[in-house]
Write a protein that holds these residues in place. Structure first.
Motif: not given
Length: 218
Positions: A11-29
């Protein structure tokens, strides 16, 4: 039954994966917003790469939520294939950023030259410089800093140093962040492998129990 520690690690790594995806999308915006130096640092290819990577990571996160609640191991095996695709994407994008930084001065000379005169003048006024490598290289006359060639020559301050100072710091931060994404993907992949192994053991015990007439083997 899966141990709480194993589920917690997954669960920890899965939540980190979600955070990484959100961060990547946010930065691209953010990189798409009007900003002279950020728009120069991140061209269309880099911004699109950030969007694709963020979408891929978030799609994998959603997949993980679907397969973890299902019985069996097929879904988890599909998740590992998706994680391998994530790792490849991260490696390709990270390598692109790294190679770009190796020829940073020349690469941004090309990008600076592709800007409109209005953008060049705005950058020159912001950084108090004229031209890229010298006062006659890709210089745009106008504004307060470089109104003409005489002013540009007298200033004797060229844009290559302040531009690459900003872009180098920014790209290094991005490259380090992408490296962190790889650690997350590897961590989830390994945790998922452990979950698969444990489920396979439980399935084997259940089959043995059924052959023993329902009496528990463990």
């Amino acid at each position: 039954m899966l141990s709480k520690k194993l589920i917690g690690a997954w669960a920890f790594f899965d939540i980190c994966l979600m955070a990484a995806g959100v961060l990547s999308l946010t930065l691209s915006i953010v990189w798409r917003q009007p900003n002279l130096l950020l728009n120069l640092t991140f061209d269309g290819i880099k911004v699109t790469a950030g969007t694709i990577l963020g979408t891929l990571l978030l799609a994998t996160f959603v997949l993980s939520l679907v397969v973890i609640i299902q019985r069996g191991t097929l879904g988890l095996k599909i998740l590992n294939v998706a994680l391998l695709a994530n790792a490849i994407a991260i490696l390709v994008i990270g390598t692109h950023f790294w190679i770009f930084t190796l020829y940073e001065r020349n690469n941004y000379h090309t990008l600076f030259g592709q800007q409109s005169n209005e953008t060049k003048i705005a950058i020159q006024d912001m950084l108090n410089c004229c031209g890229y490598f010298n006062a006659t290289d890709e210089v745009a006359f106008g504004g307060t800093t470089c109104p003409n060639q005489a002013a540009a020559t007298a200033l004797n301050n060229f844009c290559v140093t302040p531009i690459t100072k900003f872009t180098d710091l920014t790209l290094n931060h991005v490259f380090s962040t992408i490296d962190g994404f790889m650690a997350i993907v590897i961590g989830l992949f390994l945790a998922n492998m452990c979950v698969i192994k444990k489920r396979q053991e439980l399935e084997r015990f259940e089959k043995i129990d059924s052959k023993r007439g329902g009496h528990s083997f463990i």
